[in-house]
Scaffold this active site. Structure first.
Site, short mmCIF file in Angstrom:
data_model
loop_
_atom_site.label_atom_id
_atom_site.label_comp_id
_atom_site.label_asym_id
_atom_site.label_seq_id
_atom_site.Cartn_x
_atom_site.Cartn_y
_atom_site.Cartn_z
CE1 TYR A 267 9.84 4.09 -63.28
CE2 TYR A 267 11.05 4.21 -61.10
CZ TYR A 267 10.97 3.82 -62.37
OH TYR A 267 11.95 3.11 -62.91
NE ARG B 246 0.03 22.42 -51.80
CZ ARG B 246 0.78 22.12 -50.69
NH1 ARG B 246 1.86 23.24 -50.16
NH2 ARG B 246 0.50 21.39 -49.74
CG ASP C 232 -13.45 15.83 -58.09
OD1 ASP C 232 -13.41 17.11 -57.70
OD2 ASP C 232 -13.51 15.01 -57.04
CG LEU C 233 -13.12 21.62 -62.47
CD1 LEU C 233 -11.73 22.13 -62.79
CD2 LEU C 233 -14.25 22.10 -63.32
CG HIS D 18 -3.41 18.77 -51.96
ND1 HIS D 18 -4.43 19.86 -51.87
CD2 HIS D 18 -2.14 19.39 -52.05
CE1 HIS D 18 -3.60 21.03 -51.86
NE2 HIS D 18 -2.20 20.46 -51.80
NE ARG D 19 -5.82 13.08 -45.98
CZ ARG D 19 -5.62 14.24 -45.29
NH1 ARG D 19 -4.57 14.82 -45.23
NH2 ARG D 19 -6.63 14.73 -44.51
CB ILE E 41 1.19 12.73 -51.17
CG1 ILE E 41 0.37 11.29 -51.44
CG2 ILE E 41 1.93 12.77 -49.91
CD1 ILE E 41 0.03 11.28 -52.80
NE ARG F 132 11.40 1.32 -51.36
CZ ARG F 132 10.09 1.28 -51.39
NH1 ARG F 132 9.34 1.99 -52.45
NH2 ARG F 132 9.49 0.67 -50.63
#
Length: 310
Positions: free
Chosen positions: A121, A227, A216-217, A113-114, A111, A200
């Site tokens: 979920y 990564r 997007d690409l 990578h904003r 996450i 949780r």
């Protein structure tokens, strides 16, 4: 990688549906739509939807109508030019949406990578599944002595067995406590049960979660550059490698350019280039004379060293 009966039914129903369209489609990616690609022990990645293809990158760069009449080789040459000179906006014209099942600790790393739209979920509304990531012995390593965020040699023997046993036992114990705190369905009529949003907090970070991730690409390539790198943590790299295979099927020309000019390339600083030019001119240059730190010098030498065969 077990799928629930409801997941399997949903996927099979989605794959059975077809619809005529005028928009660009990619047959190799169409064949992969909705199919779950296994990752780790219980995880997966599957393509839910996409927009655009290699031609969309070219079309955006030329601001043209339709697909044009130029040769495929000319289109690929333009894509390579765009990648080589880091023109990002044409690659932003393509988007993809993925359904990912992953351990919570991988999700928290991911996450960062904003540059994507994410919907995870919700354990506030639903009960988490009893599924945990347990590393294989081949990925159970000690802390690196030289890298604070890396792994060293593999754990072996009794120590490895003890660690694996603790991971399983802690995950099962905490999930059992989670179930007891929830008291779903009034299993114990004498208790009301704790709210899901509070219960949780007791789950271990190797519990699996799921999300939809749309990007997007251009930003997908940035994610893969970091990564899918051999230095990335194994668990997130496993997902990145699966997504890289998806990208190869979706935008093969763009992916070839990305792997050539980004993943397979090396970047040199101005000081490194100055040292290299002196070396190419026949001047003996060592680290002390180069103006580079020991670490920079080592990185430059590593980039210049041919890979070991095999």
């Amino acid at each position: 990688m077990p799928l629930s009966d409801s997941d399997r039914t949903e996927i099979e129903a989605a794959r059975a549906e077809t619809a005529p369209t005028r928009r660009a489609t990619v047959p190799t990616l169409e064949a992969m739509l909705f199919s779950a690609i296994p990752v780790l022990d219980h995880g997966f990645v599957r393509v839910v939807d996409y927009m655009g293809d290699d031609a969309a990158v070219v079309q955006a760069a030329r601001v043209s109508y339709g697909r044009g009449t130029r040769k495929v080789s000319e289109d690929e040459g333009l894509i390579r030019y765009l990648m080589r000179h880091r023109h990002s906006t044409p690659f932003e014209m393509c988007e993809i949406k993925l359904h990912v099942k992953l351990p919570i600790f991988v999700a928290r790393q991911w996450i960062r990578h904003r540059t994507a739209n994410v919907n995870e979920y919700s354990a506030r509304y639903s009960v988490m599944d009893r599924e945990f990531y347990i590393p294989s012995p081949a990925n159970l390593a000690a802390q690196s002595a030289s890298n604070r965020q890396g792994r060293g040699d593999l754990l072996e023997g009794d120590e490895a067995s003890e660690v694996l046993a603790m991971l399983r036992a802690d995950a099962e114990r905490n999930y059992n406590h989670y179930e007891r705190m929830l008291n779903e369905g009034g299993a114990d009529p004498s208790r009301r049960g704790l709210a899901r949003e509070l219960a949780r907090m007791n789950l271990t970070l190797n519990t699996y979660t799921q999300w939809y991730w749309k990007t997007d690409l251009h930003n997908l390539f940035h994610f893969l550059f970091l990564r899918a790198d051999p230095h990335a943590q194994y668990e997130i790299r496993a997902y990145a490698e699966a997504i890289l295979d998806i990208a190869r099927a979706w935008v093969p020309a763009s992916c070839r350019a990305f792997e050539d000019y980004r993943m397979g390339a090396a970047t040199f600083s101005a000081t490194m280039l100055a040292a290299l030019r002196r070396m190419l001119a026949g001047e003996p240059v060592d680290q002390a004379q180069s103006g580079l730190s020991k670490r920079e010098w080592a990185e430059m030498m590593a980039a210049l060293t041919p890979p070991t065969p095999g």
